[in-house]
Motif scaffolding. Structure first.
Motif, PDB file in Angstrom:
ATOM      1  N   LEU A  11       1.156  -1.242   0.184  1.00 59.31           N
ATOM      2  CA  LEU A  11       0.361   0.434  -0.324  1.00 59.31           C
ATOM      3  C   LEU A  11       1.265   1.742   0.185  1.00 59.31           C
ATOM      4  O   LEU A  11       1.509   1.304   1.169  1.00 59.31           O
ATOM      5  N   VAL A  12       0.427   2.288  -0.284  1.00 59.47           N
ATOM      6  CA  VAL A  12       1.473   3.012  -0.925  1.00 59.47           C
ATOM      7  C   VAL A  12       0.375   4.377  -1.412  1.00 59.47           C
ATOM      8  O   VAL A  12      -0.731   4.320  -2.317  1.00 59.47           O
ATOM      9  N   GLN A  13       1.279   5.967  -0.832  1.00 56.91           N
ATOM     10  CA  GLN A  13       0.354   7.201  -0.608  1.00 56.91           C
ATOM     11  C   GLN A  13       0.085   7.557  -1.856  1.00 56.91           C
ATOM     12  O   GLN A  13       1.369   7.341  -3.465  1.00 56.91           O
ATOM     13  N   ALA A  14      -0.648   7.860  -3.288  1.00 54.92           N
ATOM     14  CA  ALA A  14      -0.264   8.307  -5.166  1.00 54.92           C
ATOM     15  C   ALA A  14       0.626   9.724  -5.011  1.00 54.92           C
ATOM     16  O   ALA A  14       0.549  10.793  -3.771  1.00 54.92           O
ATOM     17  N   GLY A  15       1.375   8.923  -5.423  1.00 58.09           N
ATOM     18  CA  GLY A  15       2.869  10.591  -5.870  1.00 58.09           C
ATOM     19  C   GLY A  15       4.033   9.242  -5.458  1.00 58.09           C
ATOM     20  O   GLY A  15       5.208   9.518  -5.277  1.00 58.09           O
ATOM     21  N   GLY A  16       3.967   8.650  -4.544  1.00 60.40           N
ATOM     22  CA  GLY A  16       4.755   7.429  -4.263  1.00 60.40           C
ATOM     23  C   GLY A  16       5.136   6.437  -4.757  1.00 60.40           C
ATOM     24  O   GLY A  16       4.913   6.194  -6.400  1.00 60.40           O
ATOM     25  N   SER A  17       6.284   5.712  -4.553  1.00 59.22           N
ATOM     26  CA  SER A  17       7.377   4.534  -5.583  1.00 59.22           C
ATOM     27  C   SER A  17       6.934   3.262  -4.914  1.00 59.22           C
ATOM     28  O   SER A  17       7.362   3.274  -3.479  1.00 59.22           O
ATOM     29  N   LEU A  18       7.182   2.724  -5.486  1.00 60.37           N
ATOM     30  CA  LEU A  18       7.448   1.413  -4.846  1.00 60.37           C
ATOM     31  C   LEU A  18       8.257   0.044  -6.032  1.00 60.37           C
ATOM     32  O   LEU A  18       8.420   0.965  -7.261  1.00 60.37           O
ATOM     33  N   LEU A  80      10.458  -4.196 -11.608  1.00 59.77           N
ATOM     34  CA  LEU A  80      10.002  -2.710 -12.056  1.00 59.77           C
ATOM     35  C   LEU A  80       9.561  -1.963 -11.102  1.00 59.77           C
ATOM     36  O   LEU A  80       8.969  -1.767  -9.820  1.00 59.77           O
ATOM     37  N   GLN A  81      10.440  -0.380 -11.396  1.00 56.56           N
ATOM     38  CA  GLN A  81      10.068   0.972 -10.498  1.00 56.56           C
ATOM     39  C   GLN A  81       8.695   1.184 -11.033  1.00 56.56           C
ATOM     40  O   GLN A  81       8.825   1.768 -12.253  1.00 56.56           O
ATOM     41  N   MET A  82       8.378   1.940 -10.041  1.00 57.62           N
ATOM     42  CA  MET A  82       6.658   2.848 -10.521  1.00 57.62           C
ATOM     43  C   MET A  82       7.053   3.874  -9.112  1.00 57.62           C
ATOM     44  O   MET A  82       7.403   3.682  -8.693  1.00 57.62           O
ATOM     45  N   ASN A  83       7.168   5.346 -10.401  1.00 60.08           N
ATOM     46  CA  ASN A  83       7.037   6.437  -9.654  1.00 60.08           C
ATOM     47  C   ASN A  83       5.575   7.311 -10.095  1.00 60.08           C
ATOM     48  O   ASN A  83       5.027   6.397 -10.746  1.00 60.08           O
ATOM     49  N   SER A  84       5.733   7.838  -9.146  1.00 61.42           N
ATOM     50  CA  SER A  84       4.216   8.775  -8.992  1.00 61.42           C
ATOM     51  C   SER A  84       3.174   8.053  -9.384  1.00 61.42           C
ATOM     52  O   SER A  84       2.026   7.906 -10.036  1.00 61.42           O
ATOM     53  N   LEU A  85       2.876   6.941  -8.609  1.00 65.53           N
ATOM     54  CA  LEU A  85       2.092   6.319  -8.394  1.00 65.53           C
ATOM     55  C   LEU A  85       0.793   6.840  -8.547  1.00 65.53           C
ATOM     56  O   LEU A  85       0.828   8.181  -7.618  1.00 65.53           O
ATOM     57  N   LYS A  86      -0.777   6.168  -9.412  1.00 66.07           N
ATOM     58  CA  LYS A  86      -2.045   7.258  -9.018  1.00 66.07           C
ATOM     59  C   LYS A  86      -2.970   6.086  -8.831  1.00 66.07           C
ATOM     60  O   LYS A  86      -2.945   4.856  -8.465  1.00 66.07           O
ATOM     61  N   GLN A 114       0.192  -7.555  -4.826  1.00 64.13           N
ATOM     62  CA  GLN A 114      -1.104  -6.769  -5.010  1.00 64.13           C
ATOM     63  C   GLN A 114      -0.545  -5.270  -4.471  1.00 64.13           C
ATOM     64  O   GLN A 114       0.477  -5.479  -3.893  1.00 64.13           O
ATOM     65  N   VAL A 115      -0.506  -4.545  -5.206  1.00 67.51           N
ATOM     66  CA  VAL A 115       0.011  -2.721  -5.249  1.00 67.51           C
ATOM     67  C   VAL A 115      -1.308  -1.968  -4.644  1.00 67.51           C
ATOM     68  O   VAL A 115      -2.484  -1.790  -6.119  1.00 67.51           O
ATOM     69  N   THR A 116      -1.426  -1.398  -4.027  1.00 64.81           N
ATOM     70  CA  THR A 116      -2.612  -0.493  -3.639  1.00 64.81           C
ATOM     71  C   THR A 116      -1.960   0.734  -4.256  1.00 64.81           C
ATOM     72  O   THR A 116      -1.737   1.550  -3.183  1.00 64.81           O
ATOM     73  N   VAL A 117      -2.874   1.883  -4.712  1.00 64.87           N
ATOM     74  CA  VAL A 117      -2.679   3.450  -4.644  1.00 64.87           C
ATOM     75  C   VAL A 117      -3.631   3.697  -3.599  1.00 64.87           C
ATOM     76  O   VAL A 117      -4.435   3.996  -5.016  1.00 64.87           O
TER      77      VAL A 117
END
Length: 119
Positions: A11-18, A80-86, A114-117
């Protein structure tokens, strides 16, 4: 037995990265393209990113400029580097690869992470 195992979701906040990882294990002779897919409830599975054995990459339009796929051939691992998550990135992310073994070449899938933004 060859298997792919994903890790790094959460779980990550919008704008964050995983950063997601997918490690292949077993008696592996070769790995061609390695891919990341994602699927949200009620949606078809979509191809997110592809990386060839030589390191050439392709991305879905929806993630271009935000996601980066890479691989470490010594570790048989794709990232998979994911930035600026929406919030619309929320999905189960799965890795996929064509892997050569003693008996031939086969298509393998991981179980997904699971990826939850949140907004």
């Amino acid at each position: 037995q060859v298997q792919l195992v994903e890790s790094g979701g959460g779980l990550v906040q919008a704008g964050g990265s995983l950063r997601l990882s997918c490690a292949a294990s077993g008696r592996i002779f070769s790995i061609r393209d390695m891919n990341w897919y994602r699927q949200a409830p009620g949606k078809q599975r979509e191809l997110v990113a592809v990386i060839s054995s030589s390191g050439r990459t392709k991305y879905a339009d929806s993630v271009k400029g935000r996601f980066t796929i890479s691989r470490d051939n010594r570790k048989n691992t794709v990232y998979l580097q994911m930035n600026s998550l929406k919030p619309e990135d929320t999905a189960v992310y799965s890795c996929n690869a064509e892997i050569g073994i003693l008996g031939g070449q086969y298509d393998y899938w991981g179980q997904g992470t699971q990826v939850t933004v949140s907004s």
